[in-house]
Design a protein around this motif. Sequence first.
Motif, PDB file in Angstrom:
ATOM      1  N   ARG A 112       0.834  -1.206   0.000  1.00 25.19           N
ATOM      2  CA  ARG A 112       0.000   0.000   0.000  1.00 25.19           C
ATOM      3  C   ARG A 112       0.873   1.262   0.000  1.00 25.19           C
ATOM      4  NH1 ARG A 112      -2.546   3.182   4.059  1.00 25.19           N
ATOM      5  NH2 ARG A 112      -4.516   4.053   3.290  1.00 25.19           N
ATOM      6  N   ILE A 116       0.957   4.023  -2.990  1.00 25.99           N
ATOM      7  CA  ILE A 116       0.630   5.444  -2.777  1.00 25.99           C
ATOM      8  C   ILE A 116       1.789   6.317  -3.247  1.00 25.99           C
ATOM      9  CG2 ILE A 116       0.126   7.234  -1.063  1.00 25.99           C
ATOM     10  CD1 ILE A 116      -1.405   5.165   0.552  1.00 25.99           C
ATOM     11  N   GLN A 117       3.007   5.927  -2.863  1.00 28.01           N
ATOM     12  CA  GLN A 117       4.177   6.691  -3.320  1.00 28.01           C
ATOM     13  C   GLN A 117       4.245   6.683  -4.847  1.00 28.01           C
ATOM     14  OE1 GLN A 117       6.460   8.555  -1.537  1.00 28.01           O
ATOM     15  NE2 GLN A 117       7.045   9.185  -3.581  1.00 28.01           N
ATOM     16  N   THR A 120       1.854   9.039  -6.927  1.00 24.16           N
ATOM     17  CA  THR A 120       2.076  10.487  -6.992  1.00 24.16           C
ATOM     18  C   THR A 120       2.998  10.876  -8.148  1.00 24.16           C
ATOM     19  OG1 THR A 120       4.029  10.427  -5.528  1.00 24.16           O
ATOM     20  CG2 THR A 120       1.892  10.683  -4.478  1.00 24.16           C
ATOM     21  N   GLY A 192      -5.292  13.703  -2.549  1.00 28.00           N
ATOM     22  CA  GLY A 192      -5.989  14.902  -2.999  1.00 28.00           C
ATOM     23  C   GLY A 192      -5.157  15.857  -3.857  1.00 28.00           C
ATOM     24  N   ASP A 214       6.767  17.676   0.404  1.00 32.25           N
ATOM     25  CA  ASP A 214       6.128  16.536   1.071  1.00 32.25           C
ATOM     26  C   ASP A 214       6.827  15.268   0.614  1.00 32.25           C
ATOM     27  OD1 ASP A 214       4.249  14.731   2.351  1.00 32.25           O
ATOM     28  OD2 ASP A 214       3.398  14.438   0.361  1.00 32.25           O
ATOM     29  N   ASP A 295      -2.337  18.434   3.908  1.00 27.70           N
ATOM     30  CA  ASP A 295      -3.245  17.277   3.862  1.00 27.70           C
ATOM     31  C   ASP A 295      -2.517  15.986   3.511  1.00 27.70           C
ATOM     32  OD1 ASP A 295      -5.557  18.551   4.605  1.00 27.70           O
ATOM     33  OD2 ASP A 295      -6.313  18.823   2.554  1.00 27.70           O
ATOM     34  N   GLY A 299      -3.989  12.177   8.763  1.00 25.43           N
ATOM     35  CA  GLY A 299      -4.596  12.730   9.976  1.00 25.43           C
ATOM     36  C   GLY A 299      -3.553  13.054  11.035  1.00 25.43           C
ATOM     37  N   SER A 302      -3.213   8.773  13.751  1.00 28.46           N
ATOM     38  CA  SER A 302      -3.491   7.726  12.770  1.00 28.46           C
ATOM     39  C   SER A 302      -3.000   6.389  13.306  1.00 28.46           C
ATOM     40  CB  SER A 302      -2.767   8.082  11.465  1.00 28.46           C
ATOM     41  OG  SER A 302      -2.583   6.951  10.666  1.00 28.46           O
ATOM     42  N   ASN A 304      -2.882   3.852  11.317  1.00 24.79           N
ATOM     43  CA  ASN A 304      -2.045   3.356  10.208  1.00 24.79           C
ATOM     44  C   ASN A 304      -0.580   3.646  10.484  1.00 24.79           C
ATOM     45  OD1 ASN A 304      -4.076   2.445   8.539  1.00 24.79           O
ATOM     46  ND2 ASN A 304      -4.199   4.311   7.299  1.00 24.79           N
ATOM     47  N   LYS A 314       7.896   2.273   8.109  1.00 22.38           N
ATOM     48  CA  LYS A 314       8.035   3.701   7.837  1.00 22.38           C
ATOM     49  C   LYS A 314       8.547   4.356   9.114  1.00 22.38           C
ATOM     50  CE  LYS A 314       5.346   7.662   6.277  1.00 22.38           C
ATOM     51  NZ  LYS A 314       4.071   8.272   5.969  1.00 22.38           N
ATOM     52  N   ASN A 360       2.170  11.189  12.257  1.00 17.78           N
ATOM     53  CA  ASN A 360       1.924  12.066  11.093  1.00 17.78           C
ATOM     54  C   ASN A 360       2.147  13.528  11.482  1.00 17.78           C
ATOM     55  OD1 ASN A 360       1.269   9.990   9.339  1.00 17.78           O
ATOM     56  ND2 ASN A 360      -0.959  10.222   9.582  1.00 17.78           N
TER      57      ASN A 360
HETATM   58  N1  BYC Z   1      -5.883  12.460   0.137  1.00 12.23           N
HETATM   59  O1  BYC Z   1      -4.774   7.175   8.660  1.00 12.23           O
HETATM   60  P1  BYC Z   1      -4.639   8.439   7.876  1.00 12.23           P
HETATM   61  C1  BYC Z   1       5.713  12.780  -3.619  1.00 12.23           C
HETATM   62  C2  BYC Z   1      -6.595   8.622   3.527  1.00 12.23           C
HETATM   63  S1  BYC Z   1       4.599  13.142  -2.375  1.00 12.23           S
HETATM   64  C3  BYC Z   1      -6.742  11.432   0.099  1.00 12.23           C
HETATM   65  O2  BYC Z   1      -4.471   9.673   8.628  1.00 12.23           O
HETATM   66  P2  BYC Z   1      -2.109   7.600   6.965  1.00 12.23           P
HETATM   67  C4  BYC Z   1       5.722  13.652  -4.794  1.00 12.23           C
HETATM   68  C5  BYC Z   1      -5.689   7.497   3.990  1.00 12.23           C
HETATM   69  O3  BYC Z   1      -5.189   6.770   2.872  1.00 12.23           O
HETATM   70  C6  BYC Z   1       4.796  11.832  -1.186  1.00 12.23           C
HETATM   71  N2  BYC Z   1      -6.828  10.492   1.065  1.00 12.23           N
HETATM   72  O4  BYC Z   1      -3.509   8.268   6.819  1.00 12.23           O
HETATM   73  C7  BYC Z   1       5.555  15.019  -4.681  1.00 12.23           C
HETATM   74  C8  BYC Z   1      -6.595   6.684   4.870  1.00 12.23           C
HETATM   75  O5  BYC Z   1      -7.399   5.847   4.078  1.00 12.23           O
HETATM   76  P3  BYC Z   1      -7.938   4.437   4.645  1.00 12.23           P
HETATM   77  C9  BYC Z   1       3.902  10.631  -1.444  1.00 12.23           C
HETATM   78  C10 BYC Z   1      -5.994  10.578   2.119  1.00 12.23           C
HETATM   79  O6  BYC Z   1      -2.164   6.289   6.262  1.00 12.23           O
HETATM   80  C11 BYC Z   1       5.533  15.829  -5.826  1.00 12.23           C
HETATM   81  C12 BYC Z   1      -7.507   7.731   5.486  1.00 12.23           C
HETATM   82  O7  BYC Z   1      -7.436   8.868   4.623  1.00 12.23           O
HETATM   83  N3  BYC Z   1       4.239   9.532  -0.587  1.00 12.23           N
HETATM   84  O8  BYC Z   1       6.434  11.858  -3.490  1.00 12.23           O
HETATM   85  O9  BYC Z   1      -1.603   7.658   8.349  1.00 12.23           O
HETATM   86  C13 BYC Z   1       5.705  15.277  -7.066  1.00 12.23           C
HETATM   87  C14 BYC Z   1      -7.100   8.055   6.903  1.00 12.23           C
HETATM   88  O10 BYC Z   1      -5.832   8.679   6.884  1.00 12.23           O
HETATM   89  C15 BYC Z   1      -5.066  11.615   2.220  1.00 12.23           C
HETATM   90  C16 BYC Z   1       3.530   9.161   0.502  1.00 12.23           C
HETATM   91  O11 BYC Z   1       2.522   9.723   0.827  1.00 12.23           O
HETATM   92  C17 BYC Z   1      -5.023  12.581   1.181  1.00 12.23           C
HETATM   93  N4  BYC Z   1      -4.163  13.621   1.205  1.00 12.23           N
HETATM   94  O12 BYC Z   1      -1.196   8.641   6.153  1.00 12.23           O
HETATM   95  C18 BYC Z   1       5.883  13.896  -7.190  1.00 12.23           C
HETATM   96  C19 BYC Z   1       4.093   8.017   1.317  1.00 12.23           C
HETATM   97  N5  BYC Z   1      -4.379  11.443   3.372  1.00 12.23           N
HETATM   98  O13 BYC Z   1      -6.747   3.669   5.131  1.00 12.23           O
HETATM   99  C20 BYC Z   1       5.909  13.089  -6.060  1.00 12.23           C
HETATM  100  C21 BYC Z   1       3.177   6.844   1.424  1.00 12.23           C
HETATM  101  C22 BYC Z   1      -4.879  10.357   3.962  1.00 12.23           C
HETATM  102  O14 BYC Z   1      -8.887   4.794   5.725  1.00 12.23           O
HETATM  103  N6  BYC Z   1       1.916   7.137   2.085  1.00 12.23           N
HETATM  104  N7  BYC Z   1      -5.826   9.818   3.207  1.00 12.23           N
HETATM  105  O15 BYC Z   1      -8.567   3.825   3.406  1.00 12.23           O
HETATM  106  C23 BYC Z   1       1.756   7.256   3.438  1.00 12.23           C
HETATM  107  O16 BYC Z   1       2.720   7.211   4.150  1.00 12.23           O
HETATM  108  C24 BYC Z   1       0.391   7.442   4.027  1.00 12.23           C
HETATM  109  O17 BYC Z   1      -0.508   6.624   3.371  1.00 12.23           O
HETATM  110  C25 BYC Z   1      -0.132   8.913   4.021  1.00 12.23           C
HETATM  111  C26 BYC Z   1      -1.450   8.941   4.823  1.00 12.23           C
HETATM  112  C27 BYC Z   1       0.923   9.800   4.650  1.00 12.23           C
HETATM  113  C28 BYC Z   1      -0.444   9.382   2.627  1.00 12.23           C
END
Ligand code: BYC
Length: 476
Positions: A112, A116-117, A120, A192, A214, A295, A299, A302, A304, A314, A360
């Motif tokens: 997952r 997500i990474q 983007t 988003g 970010d 955003d 949250g 979290s 997660n 992570k 977070n």
């Molecule tokens: N939009 O438990 P929560 C980059 C969802 S940018 C929509 O608080 P968590 C780049 C969340 O999935 C870096 N939905 O979230 C930059 C969860 O859904 P479920 C990208 C969102 O998991 C420029 C629910 O809301 N990499 O590289 O603790 C150009 C509850 O959220 C959003 C990563 O993000 C949102 N903004 O943290 C090119 C690293 N935020 O589980 C490239 C990987 C949250 O209820 N991702 N939700 O269905 C992560 O580490 C985490 O998943 C997040 C969210 C930090 C994104």
Amino acid sequence: MTRPDYAEKIPNNVGLREDRRLQRALESWQPNFLSWWETMGPTLPTQDVYLRTAIDVRGEGWAQFGHVPMIDYRWGIFLADKNPDRRVAFGQHKGDPAWQKVPGEYRAELQRLIVIQGDTEPASVEQQRNLGATAPSLYDLRNLFQVNVEEGRHLWAMVYLLHAYFGREGREEAEELLHRNSGSADSPRILGAFNEETPDWLSFYMFTYFTDRDGKYQLGTLKESAFDPLSRTCEFMLKEEAHHMMVGTTGVDRVVERTAQVMVENDTDDVAALGVIPLPVIQKYLNFHYSVSLDLFGGETSTNVANYYTAGLKGRWLEERRKDDHKLTDDAIMVDALVDAGDGQKSISQVEVMALTGLNTDLRREYIADCAGGVKRWNRILEDAGLPQRLYLPHVAFNRKVGAFAVIEASPAGQQLTAQEWEHAKGQWLPTDTDKTFVRSLMHPVYERGKIAAWVTPPRNGINGQPFDYDYVHLA
Ligand code: BYC
């Protein structure tokens, strides 16, 4: 093995030649990637672009510059060097040898995070695809394309992990990364900010300042991962990311500088008619990009993120420099929250929560401190010009769609507003259609060597020691 092998169909430093199955799987994804690039990538036709290509993952000498037709860019798979002694630095597996394979119990979570990474990276290319048509100079055009090809490479990085470690499901996810599209009604990108438009160059500079930043912080936490291939991939991606943020930082510098010049020369704040972007409009763009980027950290609390940390998937920003037990099971942290104000109302405040669920917030705070550096720089430009105006970062509760403040409205100063007050005032704080139309009206392409659009100053330095008037891009 550190030097990428460019004799291969897919340049790599992961010994792809020795794993025929994986090589074939990735070679069958490659044409789909190229067809995505042709249909969803940059729209401006070019002959070639002065691009840097990674030739080594070590030290300073990793980048080679030259004019390359973009479709011939050598997208490849490059991981930082392996440290055979690396150990897990945090969580319940702290001290164990780093993992070279995906442990079964964490497969779904790791996949997952990688998806997500990965999502983007192509999203940003899609968001920026039309910007070439209005580039303020050949230098800027080249930077846009450099950012685009590297985001394409970062997609390759995540697709490699999906193919190499997550079997059939991983291959299916890799296909999906090319099928979701930024802003699509049916299959949008996951987060988003990556479904918002990047319709003009002020947005592009703000995006590369705030949203790419970010990326820096999220990649920094994934670099700490116990899953060593993910860690090594992110370590190398971070090197490329630095240039993207330079584009944002200096881009906003140059817009602010030009506006300040025209304000001083004409002794007026009202500079729209003089063909530059007024400071209040710059502030509104800043407010928008900063708040949608906040955003992206999820949250304030979290489960997660607590699970990711405990499992070792992570880490925190600069995990190994933190002076604690790296398990955090007994620690607490204050996080932003809406708390009961006693009269049935909620007010913006802070509460103490378990450190693990507040991670977070911990990361967002590091990010906010970093963002403040940009604002300081831009304010120094205003100060040096002898102007009293200043830019600022809006309050964390302003314009949030994710987390504790998603359910309320707040002003940039952090004052809570009714829905009606917000509707009435938001045009003072976020770009209105009129602002966007105005900014777009300034966006005329300047493709002549050494020339620049009137709303932005030229950069102090060119790329790789080349002058500003270098032929960075040959148009078709
Ligand atoms: N939009 O438990 P929560 C980059 C969802 S940018 C929509 O608080 P968590 C780049 C969340 O999935 C870096 N939905 O979230 C930059 C969860 O859904 P479920 C990208 C969102 O998991 C420029 C629910 O809301 N990499 O590289 O603790 C150009 C509850 O959220 C959003 C990563 O993000 C949102 N903004 O943290 C090119 C690293 N935020 O589980 C490239 C990987 C949250 O209820 N991702 N939700 O269905 C992560 O580490 C985490 O998943 C997040 C969210 C930090 C994104």
